[in-house]
Design a protein around this motif. Structure first.
Motif, PDB file in Angstrom:
ATOM      1  N   PHE A  39       0.842  -1.187   0.000  1.00  0.00           N
ATOM      2  CA  PHE A  39       0.000   0.000   0.000  1.00  0.00           C
ATOM      3  C   PHE A  39       0.881   1.241   0.000  1.00  0.00           C
ATOM      4  O   PHE A  39       2.107   1.158   0.118  1.00  0.00           O
ATOM      5  N   MET A  40       0.255   2.387  -0.144  1.00  0.00           N
ATOM      6  CA  MET A  40       0.989   3.650  -0.204  1.00  0.00           C
ATOM      7  C   MET A  40       0.627   4.512   0.995  1.00  0.00           C
ATOM      8  O   MET A  40      -0.527   4.578   1.411  1.00  0.00           O
ATOM      9  N   VAL A  41       1.623   5.187   1.556  1.00  0.00           N
ATOM     10  CA  VAL A  41       1.415   6.163   2.615  1.00  0.00           C
ATOM     11  C   VAL A  41       2.152   7.431   2.219  1.00  0.00           C
ATOM     12  O   VAL A  41       3.383   7.445   2.144  1.00  0.00           O
ATOM     13  N   GLN A  42       1.390   8.462   1.901  1.00  0.00           N
ATOM     14  CA  GLN A  42       1.953   9.741   1.480  1.00  0.00           C
ATOM     15  C   GLN A  42       2.949   9.566   0.336  1.00  0.00           C
ATOM     16  O   GLN A  42       4.027  10.155   0.317  1.00  0.00           O
ATOM     17  N   GLY A  43       2.562   8.731  -0.602  1.00  0.00           N
ATOM     18  CA  GLY A  43       3.377   8.513  -1.788  1.00  0.00           C
ATOM     19  C   GLY A  43       4.496   7.519  -1.625  1.00  0.00           C
ATOM     20  O   GLY A  43       5.214   7.225  -2.582  1.00  0.00           O
ATOM     21  N   ASP A  47       5.727  -2.117   2.139  1.00  0.00           N
ATOM     22  CA  ASP A  47       5.588  -3.554   1.971  1.00  0.00           C
ATOM     23  C   ASP A  47       5.306  -4.208   3.323  1.00  0.00           C
ATOM     24  O   ASP A  47       5.073  -3.526   4.327  1.00  0.00           O
ATOM     25  N   ALA A  48       5.326  -5.538   3.372  1.00  0.00           N
ATOM     26  CA  ALA A  48       4.973  -6.246   4.604  1.00  0.00           C
ATOM     27  C   ALA A  48       5.921  -5.919   5.758  1.00  0.00           C
ATOM     28  O   ALA A  48       5.535  -6.016   6.928  1.00  0.00           O
ATOM     29  N   ASN A  49       7.145  -5.524   5.462  1.00  0.00           N
ATOM     30  CA  ASN A  49       8.088  -5.187   6.523  1.00  0.00           C
ATOM     31  C   ASN A  49       7.643  -3.976   7.330  1.00  0.00           C
ATOM     32  O   ASN A  49       8.085  -3.778   8.464  1.00  0.00           O
ATOM     33  N   ALA A  50       6.763  -3.151   6.731  1.00  0.00           N
ATOM     34  CA  ALA A  50       6.279  -1.967   7.422  1.00  0.00           C
ATOM     35  C   ALA A  50       5.278  -2.308   8.522  1.00  0.00           C
ATOM     36  O   ALA A  50       4.963  -1.462   9.366  1.00  0.00           O
ATOM     37  N   LEU A  51       4.802  -3.544   8.554  1.00  0.00           N
ATOM     38  CA  LEU A  51       3.788  -3.922   9.546  1.00  0.00           C
ATOM     39  C   LEU A  51       4.363  -3.938  10.957  1.00  0.00           C
ATOM     40  O   LEU A  51       3.685  -3.580  11.917  1.00  0.00           O
ATOM     41  N   VAL A  52       5.589  -4.380  11.096  1.00  0.00           N
ATOM     42  CA  VAL A  52       6.248  -4.403  12.403  1.00  0.00           C
ATOM     43  C   VAL A  52       7.748  -4.485  12.193  1.00  0.00           C
ATOM     44  O   VAL A  52       8.227  -5.179  11.298  1.00  0.00           O
TER      45      VAL A  52
END
Length: 239
Positions: A39-43, A47-52
């Protein structure tokens, strides 16, 4: 920190280059009932690593997890090492001039090393890149030194067991994706013997060999009786 699922009272500990990206995506599916997708956050692509972010075991607040079912995921340390070199050095080029030029110059090391050069100057290269060094820390840095802390420890090489276990416990039908595959594949047993010995010297103190002795079995005959660990294997940020 581990991937924590409060509703399921579960916590999963894992290390870099030991299936963590895939595990995150799988547990997201378990929690949310839908597969993970980037998904995108402020451009910025996430990826999945951003989950935790999984950081060291001794930096985790364990008090809230006292009544959780705790699990860990381990990988064959040799395969993990080669995956780390392939993915972080060759694919992401974390030892390139662009990424670590100043540090490489200070250490007097060439950029983008081949495997032999990387092994010969292992500790020096880890000093050139903290993100790279983190991926080569022993797995006990992320799961701790006491296997009794966990209800069960799974192997990356048998993700079907983990998938089946978690789906049965949670009443879900989530699927385990295979993510973070960038970089060439190395066959340890096709490498020259001196490279094999250097890799084993670096990896042999990983806790995974203690918890799963069958991990060590394929390599045991390669260690010579008079083989003595080099100082580089016993010091530095990789321990």
């Amino acid at each position: 920190m581990p991937y924590i699922m409060p509703a399921q009272r579960m916590a999963f500990f894992f290390s870099p280059k030991a299936g963590g990206t895939s595990l995150r995506a799988f547990l997201f599916h378990v929690e949310n009932g839908m597969p993970f997708r980037q998904f995108m956050v402020q451009g910025k692509p996430m990826d999945a690593n951003a989950l935790v972010s999984n950081y060291r075991f001794n930096r985790t607040d364990h008090a809230p997890l006292a009544d959780y079912r705790r699990f860990a995921l381990l990988r064959d340390p040799v395969k993990r090492f080669l995956s780390g070199y392939s993915n972080r050095v060759l694919h992401y080029r974390e030892l390139s001039v662009e990424a670590a030029g100043k540090e490489l110059l200070q250490e007097g090391l060439p950029p983008d090393p081949d495997l032999g050069t990387f092994l010969e100057n292992y500790v020096g290269y880890l000093r050139c890149s903290r993100p790279l060094a983190r991926h080569f820390l022993k797995q006990q840095k992320f799961i701790g030194n006491d296997p009794r802390y966990f209800e069960k420890i799974f192997k990356l090489e048998d993700l079907t067991e983990l998938t089946t276990f978690v789906n049965a416990a949670c009443g879900t039908k989530a699927q385990m994706p295979w993510l973070q595959t960038g970089g060439p594949k190395f066959d340890f047993f096709a490498l020259e013997e001196d490279l094999q010995l250097q890799i084993l010297d670096i990896c042999r103190h990983d806790i995974a060999f203690e918890i799963f002795p069958d991990y060590w079995a394929p390599y045991a005959d390669l260690i010579l009786p008079d083989f003595i660990a080099s100082p580089q294997a016993l010091t530095g940020t990789h321990e």
